[in-house]
Design an enzyme around this catalytic site. Structure first.
Site, PDB file in Angstrom:
ATOM      1  CB  CYS A  75     -45.413  45.153 -15.213  1.00 44.19           C
ATOM      2  SG  CYS A  75     -45.464  46.363 -16.557  1.00 44.19           S
ATOM      3  CG  ASP A 122     -41.503  53.574 -16.662  1.00 49.57           C
ATOM      4  OD1 ASP A 122     -40.423  52.956 -16.672  1.00 49.57           O
ATOM      5  OD2 ASP A 122     -42.390  53.377 -17.503  1.00 49.57           O
TER       6      ASP A 122
END
Length: 350
Positions: A18, A228
């Site tokens: 990410c 999240d």
């Protein structure tokens, strides 16, 4: 005759996991003024508050959750890379309070660079996670690309009344974080061979742990908002929650769980470029305490690949939320702060 070993997966990508996300400031500029299309009333969640997935109401008892996530390798083991990418993609369904039902694979590979067996192992890793989630990979799309890319389109279902957006936090709520921070720090150290076998095992354990508490959390009336924590770090995704709800989050930094060893690695300089880009994009909205260490700032903005759920819940529901996390094996889940009325800073670290 000698054969040349295949290249390290992380050597083929300019960024990993990410941490590959476009910096929040740049993304905001790109998306400015987009989406002038009409929004149907059935679209319960769209792009308005940078939520984790789109949600479309099918009928009075079902809404469809649709999301996608993919990235370049964060580790060199192909099977682990596939597992991490799939876990991360499915997480967005859980973060909306839903249950996954199906996935499609997104595959881009340098076909003339990586051995076929390596690519096969990446796909097998993704398949293993989908089996654990109880869903099929029902199709997908492949391309020949310069860098290895893998991820999923993930679809799920949720009752329309149990959708948990990131924009519904309320002043007086408490904040609970499901997983410890530090994945980006570990990935930076891993690239420089500064992570031992135990550290690598901790990284794989947390990044391949499905956020299965999501639906059970959505069943609790006291849970008001869910998201999240991924590429924009705890600070970035906390800010999304605060902006969407027009409030301020106060985080008690000493209570935030960290993966073992990551503070020392951060102090030694093993940080990602993404953490600096994150702070440059949104640091103006954060109030830091005097003397807040550079290592702590790096951890606050550290990109989390397949990170934990961040829950905003009523104060009298904290014990129930922690019990749900414990039931699903999230022993590190912890209460980390509270939601306040909107103030000069959207995020206050204390």
């Amino acid at each position: 005759m000698t054969t040349t070993p295949p290249p390290r997966l992380t050597a083929l990508s300019h960024g990993g996991g990410c941490g590959c996300k476009i910096a929040p400031g740049v993304l905001s500029e790109i998306l400015k003024g987009s989406s002038g299309l009409p929004i149907p009333p059935e679209l319960l969640v769209g792009i308005e508050t940078a939520d984790d997935a789109a949600v479309y109401k099918l009928n009075d008892s079902q809404a469809l959750i649709a999301t996608t996530d993919f990235f370049m390798p964060i580790v060199d083991d192909p099977y682990d890379f596939g597992r991490i990418a799939a876990t991360n993609a499915i997480s967005d369904v859980y973060a909306m309070g839903g249950t996954p039902i199906m996935a499609l694979a997104l595959v881009g590979m340098p076909i003339n660079v990586l051995p076929r067996d390596t690519i096969r192992r990446i796909l097998e890793g993704g398949e293993a996670v989908c089996r654990a989630a109880g869903i099929p990979i029902a199709g997908g799309h492949t391309i020949d690309s310069v860098e290895p890319i893998y991820g999923l389109v993930a679809l799920g279902l949720v009752h329309p009344d149990k959708v948990r957006r990131n924009a519904d936090a309320r002043p007086g709520d408490r904040l609970v974080l499901g997983k410890p921070l530090g994945v980006g720090i570990l990935s930076a150290a891993l690239k420089k061979d500064a992570v031992d076998a135990a550290g690598y095992a901790r990284m794989i354990e947390t990044t391949t742990k499905l956020n299965t508490p999501g639906p059970d959390l959505a069943d609790l009336p006291g849970v008001h908002a869910l998201t999240d924590v991924t590429g924009f770090g705890l600070a970035g995704h906390g800010l999304e929650l605060a902006r969407g709800a027009d409030c301020t989050l106060a985080i008690d930094w000493a209570r935030v769980p960290l993966l073992d060893g990551v503070r020392g690695l951060a102090e030694a300089g093993y940080v990602t470029g993404a953490s600096g880009r994150n702070f440059a994009a949104y640091g103006h909205d954060i109030a830091l305490p005097a003397g807040f260490a550079a290592a702590d700032q790096a951890l606050l903005t550290d990109p989390q690949t397949s990170g934990g759920l961040l829950v905003s819940c009523a104060a009298d529901s904290v014990d129930q939320v922690l019990a749900v996390f414990a039931k699903h094996g999230f022993a590190a889940a912890a209460e980390i702060g509270e939601v306040l009325p909107a103030g000069p800073a959207r995020l206050h670290i204390r």
